[in-house]
Design a protein around this motif. Structure first.
Motif, PDB file in Angstrom:
ATOM      1  N   LEU A 176      17.554  -6.869 -15.143  1.00 14.19           N
ATOM      2  CA  LEU A 176      16.589  -6.159 -15.962  1.00 14.19           C
ATOM      3  C   LEU A 176      15.254  -6.889 -15.862  1.00 14.19           C
ATOM      4  O   LEU A 176      15.152  -8.077 -16.182  1.00 14.19           O
ATOM      5  N   LEU A 177      14.206  -6.190 -15.393  1.00 19.06           N
ATOM      6  CA  LEU A 177      12.911  -6.820 -15.170  1.00 19.06           C
ATOM      7  C   LEU A 177      11.988  -6.673 -16.369  1.00 19.06           C
ATOM      8  O   LEU A 177      11.341  -7.626 -16.775  1.00 19.06           O
ATOM      9  N   TYR A 178      11.915  -5.468 -16.919  1.00 13.62           N
ATOM     10  CA  TYR A 178      11.063  -5.254 -18.089  1.00 13.62           C
ATOM     11  C   TYR A 178      11.479  -3.955 -18.765  1.00 13.62           C
ATOM     12  O   TYR A 178      11.987  -3.040 -18.117  1.00 13.62           O
ATOM     13  N   GLY A 179      11.269  -3.896 -20.070  1.00 21.79           N
ATOM     14  CA  GLY A 179      11.563  -2.693 -20.831  1.00 21.79           C
ATOM     15  C   GLY A 179      10.536  -2.496 -21.927  1.00 21.79           C
ATOM     16  O   GLY A 179      10.035  -3.464 -22.497  1.00 21.79           O
ATOM     17  N   VAL A 180      10.193  -1.244 -22.201  1.00 23.90           N
ATOM     18  CA  VAL A 180       9.232  -0.939 -23.254  1.00 23.90           C
ATOM     19  C   VAL A 180       9.729   0.275 -24.030  1.00 23.90           C
ATOM     20  O   VAL A 180      10.195   1.258 -23.450  1.00 23.90           O
ATOM     21  N   CYS A 193       4.751  -0.877 -18.095  1.00 27.48           N
ATOM     22  CA  CYS A 193       5.846  -1.503 -17.347  1.00 27.48           C
ATOM     23  C   CYS A 193       5.353  -2.029 -16.006  1.00 27.48           C
ATOM     24  O   CYS A 193       5.673  -3.145 -15.603  1.00 27.48           O
ATOM     25  N   LEU A 194       4.539  -1.227 -15.303  1.00 31.13           N
ATOM     26  CA  LEU A 194       4.008  -1.640 -14.002  1.00 31.13           C
ATOM     27  C   LEU A 194       3.105  -2.858 -14.143  1.00 31.13           C
ATOM     28  O   LEU A 194       3.166  -3.796 -13.319  1.00 31.13           O
ATOM     29  N   LEU A 198       3.607  -6.577 -12.310  1.00 35.46           N
ATOM     30  CA  LEU A 198       2.591  -7.223 -11.477  1.00 35.46           C
ATOM     31  C   LEU A 198       2.274  -8.627 -11.989  1.00 35.46           C
ATOM     32  O   LEU A 198       2.117  -9.558 -11.190  1.00 35.46           O
ATOM     33  N   LEU A 199       2.178  -8.777 -13.302  1.00 39.84           N
ATOM     34  CA  LEU A 199       1.819 -10.075 -13.872  1.00 39.84           C
ATOM     35  C   LEU A 199       2.965 -11.073 -13.801  1.00 39.84           C
ATOM     36  O   LEU A 199       2.732 -12.278 -13.598  1.00 39.84           O
ATOM     37  N   GLN A 200       4.200 -10.603 -13.961  1.00 37.72           N
ATOM     38  CA  GLN A 200       5.339 -11.515 -14.022  1.00 37.72           C
ATOM     39  C   GLN A 200       5.999 -11.755 -12.672  1.00 37.72           C
ATOM     40  O   GLN A 200       6.482 -12.856 -12.402  1.00 37.72           O
ATOM     41  N   ARG A 314       5.578  -9.392  -3.348  1.00 30.76           N
ATOM     42  CA  ARG A 314       4.289  -9.749  -2.748  1.00 30.76           C
ATOM     43  C   ARG A 314       3.354 -10.229  -3.847  1.00 30.76           C
ATOM     44  O   ARG A 314       3.208  -9.582  -4.887  1.00 30.76           O
ATOM     45  N   LYS A 315       2.711 -11.340  -3.609  1.00 30.27           N
ATOM     46  CA  LYS A 315       1.814 -11.918  -4.607  1.00 30.27           C
ATOM     47  C   LYS A 315       0.611 -11.012  -4.807  1.00 30.27           C
ATOM     48  O   LYS A 315       0.046 -10.470  -3.853  1.00 30.27           O
ATOM     49  N   VAL A 316       0.205 -10.841  -6.060  1.00 31.98           N
ATOM     50  CA  VAL A 316      -0.951 -10.008  -6.373  1.00 31.98           C
ATOM     51  C   VAL A 316      -2.218 -10.725  -5.923  1.00 31.98           C
ATOM     52  O   VAL A 316      -2.481 -11.853  -6.350  1.00 31.98           O
ATOM     53  N   PRO A 317      -3.035 -10.114  -5.055  1.00 35.35           N
ATOM     54  CA  PRO A 317      -4.279 -10.762  -4.605  1.00 35.35           C
ATOM     55  C   PRO A 317      -5.224 -11.032  -5.773  1.00 35.35           C
ATOM     56  O   PRO A 317      -5.252 -10.295  -6.762  1.00 35.35           O
ATOM     57  N   ARG A 318      -5.997 -12.094  -5.667  1.00 36.38           N
ATOM     58  CA  ARG A 318      -6.916 -12.467  -6.742  1.00 36.38           C
ATOM     59  C   ARG A 318      -7.941 -11.387  -7.026  1.00 36.38           C
ATOM     60  O   ARG A 318      -8.327 -11.164  -8.173  1.00 36.38           O
ATOM     61  N   GLU A 319      -8.396 -10.720  -5.970  1.00 34.38           N
ATOM     62  CA  GLU A 319      -9.453  -9.727  -6.152  1.00 34.38           C
ATOM     63  C   GLU A 319      -8.947  -8.421  -6.751  1.00 34.38           C
ATOM     64  O   GLU A 319      -9.731  -7.522  -7.067  1.00 34.38           O
TER      65      GLU A 319
END
Length: 414
Positions: A176-180, A193-194, A198-200, A314-319
């Protein structure tokens, strides 16, 4: 104990009869061994025991004695009392865990199941035979495929309100990744949720979902702009996925989402009880709870190791502006008074460099998940409101309301 008091089975009676025949000389030791499926040496041992102790000598020494692991009456009474009271509605496995963790009663699941059935407490869930469907193999790496879906249910019990739980799970591990929690399945819940994914975790390779109108345009209406472009303008969630370069995979049947549907079956069985035990009353409390200790314990019990250790996230790009991507997007035309009017909201755009005005400019309006508004001219931020000054409920402005909003032309639907 006399022979008449012995409690024996038909198998025991057969063994006694054959050994008695060998003792009386009506059958040889070899014939007795053949009939009983034993060796001749073992038959001789049994003959000796029967001569010395009679029929009782052929029975196991523990026959009629009290089992060492027998559950005492006080324990049985307490288990039934807790099962009908504090832990009412928990399934056998869940109840076994709670009794061990919270009550210090180390009993096996089989013992708990036997005590409950003997005490007249039926199973919490009825298992019916399912139709046969071909199983889809799990993806090999974490983050290779994320499944998300929503489930309406009375999560606080039969007397509680009907909420929808939107969850995301990893296909490779079943974690389970996330729930709202929300009132109903909507674009806002999936964008929340998205954003947390992305943040976690980062950006997954693909997302698997049903063909709900939140994700996919199911109407037959093509605007002139869409006809000229040769493609449909995506939904609000679809815009976010497109910005991330994610190609959505749509399930063609409920059975195709079997993995996430089974997750909801487990959650509806366990989470309802856990929310009750934790005294949860609001959606915010429930969302914090499911993403806290519950998720940690749930994944420890039910997630599986992936086939490949290397993660596909995939890591979220800084920009990359996560808040901008995970928000409601509209296109609008700035009025002659340098204001954008949208859904009853007036956004006054301040003057730019060298007292520049933006009348008649085509701009992108974003409503963030915390209620703030932003106005962009391409990638230039023209305006950002203060959340404290502008408390506007999150919603998707629908296409059919376009004619009510002066000076605004929408290109996106819900």
């Amino acid at each position: 104990m006399d022979d008449g008091e012995l409690i024996v089975s038909q198998r025991d009676l057969q063994r006694m009869h054959v050994i008695q025949l060998t003792l009386e000389g009506r059958a040889s030791v070899g014939r007795g061994a053949e009939l009983l499926g034993l060796s001749a040496r073992q038959v001789k041992r049994l003959r000796k025991k029967m001569r010395e102790r009679g029929a009782q000598g052929l029975l196991h020494g523990n026959r009629g004695s009290r089992p060492w692991n027998r559950t005492v009456g006080q324990v049985v009474k307490k288990v039934l009392q807790l099962a009908k009271g504090r832990y009412q509605g928990l399934n056998d496995t869940h109840l076994t865990e709670k009794l061990g963790e919270k009550e210090g009663m180390k009993l096996s699941r089989q013992t708990i199941r036997r005590l409950l059935r003997q005490g007249g407490i039926a199973a919490a869930r009825k298992h019916r035979p399912k139709r046969h469907y071909k199983r889809r193999e799990r993806r090999a790496q974490e983050g290779e495929l994320v499944l998300w879906d929503g489930s309406p249910h009375r999560w606080l019990g039969e007397e509680g309100p009907k909420w929808t739980l939107v969850v995301a799970m990893d296909d490779a591990t079943g974690a389970l990744l996330y729930g709202v929690f929300c009132d109903q399945e909507d674009a806002q819940s999936y964008l929340v949720c998205l954003k947390q994914l992305l943040l976690q975790k980062g950006i997954p390779l693909a997302l698997y979902m049903d063909r709900h109108g939140i994700f996919k345009r199911n109407d037959d209406h093509w605007t002139l702009q869409e006809e000229l472009a040769g493609e449909r303008i995506p939904t609000q969630v679809g815009v976010a996925l497109k910005c991330l370069g994610l190609e959505p995979i749509f399930a063609l049947s409920p059975q195709a989402k079997g993995r996430v549907e089974r997750l909801f079956g487990t959650l509806q069985d366990r989470l309802v009880s856990e929310l009750r035990l934790a005294g949860i009353r609001t959606q915010d409390q429930a969302t914090a709870f499911v993403n806290g200790t519950f998720k940690t314990d749930f994944n420890r019990r039910f997630s599986k190791p992936p086939q490949k250790a290397q993660s596909a996230w995939r890591k979220v790009p800084r920009e990359l502006d996560v808040e901008r991507i995970c928000s409601f997007r509209y296109e609008a035309t700035v009025g002659n008074d340098n204001a954008v009017r949208l859904a009853g909201v007036i956004l006054d755009i301040p003057e730019g460099p060298n007292r520049r005005g933006y009348a008649k400019s085509r701009v992108e309006v974003r409503q963030l998940l915390d209620g703030r508004w932003r106005v962009y001219l391409k990638d230039e931020l023209l305006l950002e409101t203060d959340k404290a000054d502008l408390q506007i409920p999150l919603r998707t402005v629908r296409r059919r309301h376009r004619e009510r909003l002066r000076g605004v032309t929408f290109s996106l639907s819900s």
